[in-house]
Design a protein around this motif. Structure first.
Motif, PDB file in Angstrom:
ATOM      1  N   ASN B   2       0.708  -1.333  -0.003  1.00  0.00           N
ATOM      2  CA  ASN B   2       0.094  -0.015  -0.043  1.00  0.00           C
ATOM      3  C   ASN B   2       0.967   1.385   0.075  1.00  0.00           C
ATOM      4  OD1 ASN B   2      -1.683   2.186   0.736  1.00  0.00           O
ATOM      5  ND2 ASN B   2      -3.101   0.581   1.274  1.00  0.00           N
ATOM      6  N   TRP B   3       0.910   2.034  -1.032  1.00  0.00           N
ATOM      7  CA  TRP B   3       1.308   3.002  -1.264  1.00  0.00           C
ATOM      8  C   TRP B   3       0.904   4.392  -0.194  1.00  0.00           C
ATOM      9  CZ3 TRP B   3       5.887   4.270  -3.807  1.00  0.00           C
ATOM     10  CH2 TRP B   3       6.399   3.340  -4.881  1.00  0.00           C
ATOM     11  N   LEU B   4       1.605   4.810   0.609  1.00  0.00           N
ATOM     12  CA  LEU B   4       1.185   6.020   1.283  1.00  0.00           C
ATOM     13  C   LEU B   4      -0.230   6.134   1.833  1.00  0.00           C
ATOM     14  CD1 LEU B   4       2.882   8.548  -0.739  1.00  0.00           C
ATOM     15  CD2 LEU B   4       3.910   7.647   1.088  1.00  0.00           C
ATOM     16  N   VAL B  57       0.140   9.295   8.106  1.00  0.00           N
ATOM     17  CA  VAL B  57       0.797   9.271   6.920  1.00  0.00           C
ATOM     18  C   VAL B  57      -0.010  10.119   5.836  1.00  0.00           C
ATOM     19  CG1 VAL B  57       1.620   7.993   5.004  1.00  0.00           C
ATOM     20  CG2 VAL B  57       2.215   7.126   7.379  1.00  0.00           C
ATOM     21  N   PHE B  60      -0.178  13.694   6.641  1.00  0.00           N
ATOM     22  CA  PHE B  60       1.257  14.452   6.127  1.00  0.00           C
ATOM     23  C   PHE B  60       0.956  14.762   4.695  1.00  0.00           C
ATOM     24  CE2 PHE B  60       5.497  14.276   4.534  1.00  0.00           C
ATOM     25  CZ  PHE B  60       5.841  15.400   5.301  1.00  0.00           C
ATOM     26  N   ILE B  61       0.924  13.597   3.866  1.00  0.00           N
ATOM     27  CA  ILE B  61       0.680  13.917   2.529  1.00  0.00           C
ATOM     28  C   ILE B  61      -0.349  14.976   2.123  1.00  0.00           C
ATOM     29  CG2 ILE B  61       0.066  12.802   0.414  1.00  0.00           C
ATOM     30  CD1 ILE B  61       2.747  11.880   1.577  1.00  0.00           C
ATOM     31  N   ALA B  64       0.814  18.634   2.928  1.00  0.00           N
ATOM     32  CA  ALA B  64       2.051  18.765   1.999  1.00  0.00           C
ATOM     33  C   ALA B  64       1.254  19.436   0.810  1.00  0.00           C
ATOM     34  CB  ALA B  64       2.926  17.833   1.721  1.00  0.00           C
ATOM     35  N   THR B  67      -0.593  22.773   1.332  1.00  0.00           N
ATOM     36  CA  THR B  67       0.504  23.711   1.352  1.00  0.00           C
ATOM     37  C   THR B  67       0.768  24.054  -0.356  1.00  0.00           C
ATOM     38  OG1 THR B  67       1.128  22.904   3.437  1.00  0.00           O
ATOM     39  CG2 THR B  67       2.726  24.471   2.304  1.00  0.00           C
ATOM     40  N   TRP B  68       1.273  23.126  -0.968  1.00  0.00           N
ATOM     41  CA  TRP B  68       1.742  23.244  -2.322  1.00  0.00           C
ATOM     42  C   TRP B  68       0.612  24.084  -3.351  1.00  0.00           C
ATOM     43  CZ3 TRP B  68       5.741  23.903  -5.069  1.00  0.00           C
ATOM     44  CH2 TRP B  68       6.811  23.377  -4.573  1.00  0.00           C
ATOM     45  N   LEU B 125       1.391   2.710  11.624  1.00  0.00           N
ATOM     46  CA  LEU B 125       2.598   3.114  10.552  1.00  0.00           C
ATOM     47  C   LEU B 125       3.336   2.627   9.675  1.00  0.00           C
ATOM     48  CD1 LEU B 125       3.853   6.119  10.536  1.00  0.00           C
ATOM     49  CD2 LEU B 125       5.515   5.505  11.987  1.00  0.00           C
ATOM     50  N   GLY B 126       3.302   2.613   8.665  1.00  0.00           N
ATOM     51  CA  GLY B 126       4.087   1.911   7.593  1.00  0.00           C
ATOM     52  C   GLY B 126       3.215   0.637   7.088  1.00  0.00           C
TER      53      GLY B 126
END
Lengths: 191, 127
Positions: B2-4, B57, B60-61, B64, B67-68, B125-126
């Motif tokens: 699983n990605w992110l 996780v 956090f993504i 970001a 913000t971008w 996490l992870g």
């Protein structure tokens, strides 16, 4: 735009700081039984068996890349807010390093030779750079000293070894053990 | 694999929040209010409203990305193109505008990483 020296300093800072974070997290996952069983243990189980996939299997690519992508995304924000492109480049460099470092190590074992059969030897607990053979010791002997969690500077492992007696008591495994002992003492008192 | 902490519902909610924030940011800017934090708030709320899984996780993504997106919106509002606006973004940053961005990031991190649904599960996490 930042000059060449600040950019290079940012690249190196991110590269080594990321490895510090990865090394500490690697130590912590080895002291967190539920998390180890859920994810990281799969990694070592593969090392103990015959090679069953190309150099990096899908789990390894996603694990290394997820961590590196998180770092790169964080560093892209630092670049945005500082104007120094070195931060995001450092994140990308660490990403490439993690993948190629393990890709190179995984080229040593095969269907015939398990990682332990390679007999890479116990590395010296140095303060120098963490070369591929140094880190591979952790793959074949995860519970033996010296610590070889680091992928760039072996000094992170020496520092981890130094604080291990203090840090180990604060890990998930140690806390679970203490809770179990306290419950057992309470049971004796109640009986 | 699983990605992110991928969860289509969370990211769909975040996308809806980002679109709403885009228009609200423009409208407020015309009225003289600079509100980049709106992206973090609406992206986080959008994700938390649709997902049934909590994970820092994803928070956090989303923080970001919010913000971008806010930085791109600010760059476009300056009228000199996205590239120029983003390359020189740090030159226009003041302590107060940095604080507004940080506020949006923090809200997206914690709200976007949670779920408003009762009985939502927590992803380790992870994993």
């Amino acid at each position: 735009m930042a000059g060449l020296v600040p950019i290079l300093l940012a690249v190196l800072s991110v590269f080594f700081l990321a490895d510090l974070i990865f090394a500490v997290d690697h130590y912590l996952v080895h002291h967190d039984r539920p998390r180890y069983r859920l994810m990281h243990g799969r990694h070592h189980k593969r090392y103990f068996g015959k090679k069953d996939a190309p150099q990096l299997d899908a789990y390894e690519v996603t694990t290394y890349s997820s961590a590196a992508l998180m770092l790169t995304v964080a560093m892209s924000l630092v670049t945005l807010f500082t104007g120094n492109v070195g931060f995001v480049l450092g994140g990308l460099l660490k990403w490439i390093h993690s993948l190629t470092y393990h890709y190179y190590q995984h080229g040593w074992w095969s269907e015939e030779k398990k990682v332990r059969d390679l007999e890479l030897g116990r590395p010296k607990p140095t303060w120098g750079l963490a070369h591929a053979k140094y880190h591979a010791w952790h793959h074949s002997n995860p519970d033996e000293e010296p610590f070889t969690y680091a992928e760039s500077w072996a000094g992170f492992d020496r520092i981890l070894e130094w604080i291990d007696p203090w840090l180990e008591r604060r890990t998930v495994n140690a806390r679970a053990k203490a809770a179990k002992a306290a419950a057992a003492r309470q049971e004796v008192r109640n009986s | 694999m699983n990605w992110l902490a991928w969860d289509p519902r969370a990211y769909l909610g975040a996308l809806v929040g980002a679109v709403a924030a885009w228009f609200a940011f423009g409208a407020l800017l015309e009225a003289g209010h600079f509100a980049p934090w709106l992206f973090g708030v609406l992206v986080g709320v959008g994700a938390a409203a649709l997902t049934r899984e909590k994970t820092l996780v994803r928070g956090f993504i989303l923080a970001a990305l919010a913000t971008w997106t806010a930085a791109v919106a600010q760059a476009l509002a300056q009228g000199q193109g996205i590239w120029h606006g983003l390359v020189h973004f740090h030159e226009f940053l003041t302590p107060s505008s940095f604080a507004l961005y940080a506020l949006g990031f923090a809200v997206a991190l914690f709200v976007g990483g949670t779920s408003f649904h009762r009985g939502a599960t927590t992803r380790p996490l992870g994993a």
